[in-house]
Design an enzyme around this catalytic site. Structure first.
Site, PDB file in Angstrom:
ATOM      1  N   ASP A  97      -3.765  -6.541  -4.500  1.00 29.82           N
ATOM      2  CA  ASP A  97      -2.520  -7.247  -4.215  1.00 29.82           C
ATOM      3  C   ASP A  97      -1.897  -6.602  -2.983  1.00 29.82           C
ATOM      4  OD1 ASP A  97      -2.459  -8.885  -6.725  1.00 29.82           O
ATOM      5  OD2 ASP A  97      -2.400  -6.897  -7.624  1.00 29.82           O
ATOM      6  N   ASP A 152      -7.105 -13.204 -10.657  1.00 28.60           N
ATOM      7  CA  ASP A 152      -5.850 -13.011 -11.383  1.00 28.60           C
ATOM      8  C   ASP A 152      -4.872 -14.145 -11.123  1.00 28.60           C
ATOM      9  OD1 ASP A 152      -4.150 -11.689 -13.103  1.00 28.60           O
ATOM     10  OD2 ASP A 152      -3.320 -10.371 -11.579  1.00 28.60           O
ATOM     11  N   HIS A 159      -9.324  -5.068  -6.909  1.00 29.14           N
ATOM     12  CA  HIS A 159      -8.413  -6.213  -6.774  1.00 29.14           C
ATOM     13  C   HIS A 159      -7.174  -5.738  -6.022  1.00 29.14           C
ATOM     14  CE1 HIS A 159      -6.148  -9.764  -7.414  1.00 29.14           C
ATOM     15  NE2 HIS A 159      -5.283  -9.201  -8.246  1.00 29.14           N
ATOM     16  N   HIS A 212      -0.355 -14.287  -5.177  1.00 30.62           N
ATOM     17  CA  HIS A 212       0.281 -14.637  -6.450  1.00 30.62           C
ATOM     18  C   HIS A 212       1.453 -13.727  -6.798  1.00 30.62           C
ATOM     19  CE1 HIS A 212      -3.440 -12.290  -7.034  1.00 30.62           C
ATOM     20  NE2 HIS A 212      -2.763 -11.610  -7.913  1.00 30.62           N
TER      21      HIS A 212
END
Length: 899
Positions: free
Chosen positions: A14, A125, A12, A351
């Site tokens: 980011d 997420d 994941h 996000h």
């Protein structure tokens, strides 16, 4: 029954979070290089890797390693590397409806050039998900969604709640949108790291799998078990083939498979039970204790949300429809540049970015990106407006007159007071030596003027005293052309500007100045501070609160607009009120009032208040932060040292406005606090409505029984609204995306500032700039109405707030288009307009609405010489052609038009 353990390798990623973008990119390049080597080394033993559902990562990688593009493309084509369907993993609630669609459109567009897209709605997420997601996914041909938050039993910080009353007993469920569309929902009940770092050593593997298999089986509805082999910024597990071999030897009753979502979902669908729990609408962790919903990211660094709202509105409500109107007028549609603007903006939409929950370096870079998008959008709109205006026939402009084209890029007729700078006279440097021009223009007598519309009707206007200013043109066919101009601000009420159309006005010489707006005396007594137009009347009280009367009904709302300040000992993710301190408000605090403008066109009032509040939290908070005390358990209070903050409010009520507009400027000198504006409606109701993604959603005023958090805040897009069925009050905002409904007097509380000083996740990451010290602003409009926000169609005014008319001062010339024109004729009958653009891969004009109501609505739309058809969010051309279209309850409806 033999069970299959599907192990999906992923990371994941980011793009920016606890490290700024370039630092995270450095590690991502290492991951990609290792992944390419892994595929080369292991061949078919290393089956696949899921690249986190976002194509932007490939752009990040190829910026450094363009030589590896073909290698990566081959891996995607061979279904070893899975990409898409999104461009970025954006926040669902804090980005607009159309931004969510562009994210999917552009992500899928990019996957075409690589050869294959992962067709799963991937929300690993996302901090809660809007209720219309199943409808959007189904329209995109995606029938499965995977998500990590929003539905119990998932807990925050990767833990599983064992309390009763699960929303779904299984990690698989049916997720249904308000319109009835449904997808298979897959909940990461044990988080997206439940198969992370799988041991190769037998003893370690036995300990690992004994627990992990049991955890997965606890929530699985089938014999297909999902294990996500990765986590946040997780390096590649290179020995996963060997780890799988060890597991297979230890557990012969299980099949261990290095898998992909394609393989897993295919196997899952074939073994699902006949009945699954149906989860309807929004996923917002409603059935949890409420301490870790992350909703307060909606008020973290509000300046980011304001920037984002400005840029989104600029692109989707002005630039795209203006460019589409240009195409209809005979011009071109620069889709590549528009796509580039959207990509530039969406790099701020992940996000951890738009939520304002990263380190300070991240958000500084975001502001630069927003400024860049704003610059691109401004020049694009200016140029496209000029292009359109130059196709309009202005040859009938009276001698010495100045034509003004007013363009409405929205799906509703628009009436607004316009203030625009016009060039009354202009002298180019090529015509006179530049040193002489200012004096020449100053001494030259200025004409008297009158303003007329396209029918020759005289319009009331206001023209300010002119000034001499430098300017320049950038022609297409010659070098830049500098000039000096005599300029003046022109204000007038533009009435009945057609949707997707324009109207031409003329400022023309007259023997005497006529129809100037009537100016009123600015002096007033403190006990008679009033504002009024044809729709509402305001009576201000000494403390800046006001009574607002809806003239048509005669009903009033009382004591609106009190400011409330509380201590905040939480973090960028979560608000936690400081212990032992009552809220400090402006109630009863005398304000200083001044009228800035009073005319028949508009009234502008300012008032100033000085609020004395604690300078920060007390010393205990620093200790709790350093000790990583979870926000829920903190005991800090507010400092005994006080400081003052200035609250400067400007109220504007112009002709045609359905309610007053407020702009608050805060000189914030305090830390660790939250400021809200309160609207006590006095309405008795159990639910309220709020603007969300393609939905005006109904939410309860009080939480579920499991909720323990004293705060019950929510996300909003443009507005929140209360109604008792007879009267309603709607508060439209500009980038203020957090609100709460308080029990006291049916109060809508909108957050205008929140100050915190730490990121607040898995460690202590100081973020002093999240305190938002210095000058901060906030804007909103208060709209009283009968019935609710949908039945009254007050949502039209709320959506129009901060969407300006475009004004152009063209040359005088022959043109092919008339003085006034409407490119699209439409009767939307209560539908909410969302966008007008041109298709991603052809020149079909695409217009989208959504039905905010439970009742069906009819839609009639036409463009001269064009055929229409009903499409989807992916803009496919279909044979579904009608004279009158029907929008089912809560349906997102897109019409395409082609020649």
């Amino acid at each position: 029954m033999e069970k299959t353990a599907h192990i999906i390798s992923h990371s994941h990623w980011d793009r920016e979070w606890y490290l700024p973008f370039e630092k995270h990119r450095y590690y991502f390049i290492k991951l990609m290089n290792n992944l390419i080597e892994q595929f080369k080394k292991e061949g078919n033993n290393f089956k696949s890797f899921h690249l986190d559902g976002q194509t932007v990562l490939l752009e990040d990688y190829f910026a450094v390693h363009p030589e590896n593009r073909e290698i990566v493309k081959q891996l995607i084509e061979e279904k070893k590397l899975y990409i898409g369907p999104w461009y970025v993993l954006q926040d669902a609630f804090l980005t607009s409806s159309e931004a969510n669609i562009r994210n999917l459109q552009i992500g899928l567009h990019d996957t075409k050039s690589y050869g294959h897209a992962s067709k799963i709605g991937y929300f690993p997420d996302t901090f809660g998900i809007y209720g219309q997601a199943p409808q959007i996914l189904k329209q995109a041909g995606i029938d499965t969604a995977a998500f990590g938050r929003g539905v119990k039993p998932t807990g925050f910080n990767n833990t599983v709640s064992d309390t009763p009353n699960f929303e779904s007993p299984y990690s698989e469920m049916v997720w249904k949108a308000p319109d009835g569309s449904s997808v298979l929902g897959i909940l990461f009940a044990n988080w997206y790291s439940n198969g992370n770092e799988i041991p190769v050593d037998e003893e370690e593997a036995k300990t690992f799998w004994d627990k992990k298999l049991q955890d997965a089986e606890k929530y699985a509805s089938t014999n297909q078990l999902l294990f996500m082999n990765g986590c946040d910024h997780q390096p590649l597990q290179k020995n996963i083939p060997q780890a799988i071999e060890t597991a297979a030897e230890l557990y012969p009753d299980y099949t261990f498979k290095h898998s992909s979502f394609d393989e897993y979902t295919e196997a899952l669908k074939s073994s699902l039970p006949e009945k699954l729990q149906v989860i309807e609408g929004e996923l917002r962790n409603q059935r949890t204790d409420g301490w870790s919903t992350l909703v307060n990211t909606a008020s973290s660094r509000i300046y980011l949300k304001q920037w984002n709202n400005l840029c989104q509105t600029l692109l989707e409500k002005t630039a795209e429809p203006l460019a589409a109107m240009n195409l209809l007028a005979g011009g071109t549609y620069p889709r590549e540049y528009i796509r580039f603007m959207w990509k530039s903006l969406m790099k701020n939409h992940p996000h951890d970015s738009i939520c304002g929950c990263s380190v300070d370096e991240v958000h500084r870079e975001m502001v630069t990106r927003f400024e860049t998008v704003s610059q691109m959008g401004d020049v694009f709109v200016k140029e496209k407006a000029v292009e359109l205006a130059e196709m309009i026939d202005t040859s009938e402009t009276p001698e010495g007159g100045i034509p003004l084209v007013v363009i409405n890029t929205t799906g509703w007729e628009k009436n607004d007071v316009i203030t625009e700078v016009v060039d009354l006279d202009k002298v180019y440097f090529s015509e006179m030596h530049f040193e002489k021009i200012p004096v020449y223009l100053q001494e030259k007598e200025t004409s008297n003027y009158k303003l007329i519309d396209d029918q020759g009707k005289t319009i009331e206007y206001q023209l300010d005293e002119p000034v001499i200013e430098f300017g320049y043109d950038l022609p297409d066919d010659k070098f830049r052309q500098p000039f000096f101009a005599k300029r003046s601000k022109l204000s007038f009420f533009a009435d009945g500007i057609p949707s997707f159309g324009y109207k031409t006005y003329y400022l023309v010489p007259a023997e005497a100045t006529v129809q100037q707006v009537e100016q009123k005396d600015l002096e007033t007594q403190i006990d008679s501070i009033e504002m009024e137009n044809e729709y509402v009347h305001l009576q201000f009280h000494e403390d800046g609160s006001y009574d607002l009367m809806h003239k048509e009904s005669g009903e009033s709302f009382h004591r609106l607009g009190i400011y409330e300040d509380t201590g905040d000992i939480g973090n960028e993710y979560m608000f936690k009120e400081a212990k032992g301190h009552a809220a400090i408000t402006t109630k009863g605090m005398a304000a200083e009032f001044t009228f800035l403008e009073r005319s028949t066109l508009r009234t502008v009032l300012e008032f100033t208040q000085t609020l004395s509040i604690p300078v920060s939290a007390d010393d205990r908070l620093a200790i709790e932060r350093n000790q990583l005390i979870w926000h829920k358990e903190r005991e800090a209070g507010r400092s005994s040292e006080l400081t003052t903050i200035k609250l400067h409010t400007v109220v504007t009520l112009a002709k045609g406005m359905k309610g007053p507009v407020f702009k608050l400027t805060i000189d914030n000198k305090a830390s660790d606090h939250r400021l809200r504006v309160l609207f006590p409606t006095g309405l008795k109701t159990e639910t309220h409505k709020a603007d969300s993604i393609f939905e005006i959603v109904t939410r309860p005023n009080t939480p579920e029984i499991e909720w323990e958090n004293p705060s019950f805040c929510h996300h909003q897009q443009r507005f929140s609204s209360l109604s008792d069925g007879q009267m309603g009050l709607t508060v439209a905002t500009d980038g203020l995306q957090e609100y709460e409904i308080l029990k006291e007097d049916g109060t809508i509380a909108v957050t205008v500032l929140r100050s915190s000083a730490e990121l607040g996740d898995w460690g202590y990451f100081p973020t002093p700039e999240a305190q938002c010290l210095g000058i901060q602003t906030a804007e909103w409009q208060v709209l009283p109405h009968e019935k609710d926000v949908i039945q009254s169609q007050a949502f039209v005014d709320a959506y129009q707030f901060k969407v300006p008319l475009v004004v152009v001062e063209p040359s005088i010339h022959k043109g092919v288009w008339p003085k006034t024109h409407q490119f699209v004729q439409s009767e939307a009958n209560g539908l909410a307009w969302s966008s007008m653009k041109v298709a991603e891969d052809r020149d079909d004009v695409m217009i989208r609405w959504f039905n905010p109501a439970e009742e069906k609505a009819s839609l009639q739309a036409s463009i001269k010489d064009y055929q229409s058809y009903k499409s989807t969010i992916l803009e496919e051309r279909t044979n579904q052609t009608e004279d009158l279209y029907e929008a089912e309850k809560y349906e997102i409806i897109t019409l395409g038009f082609y020649k």
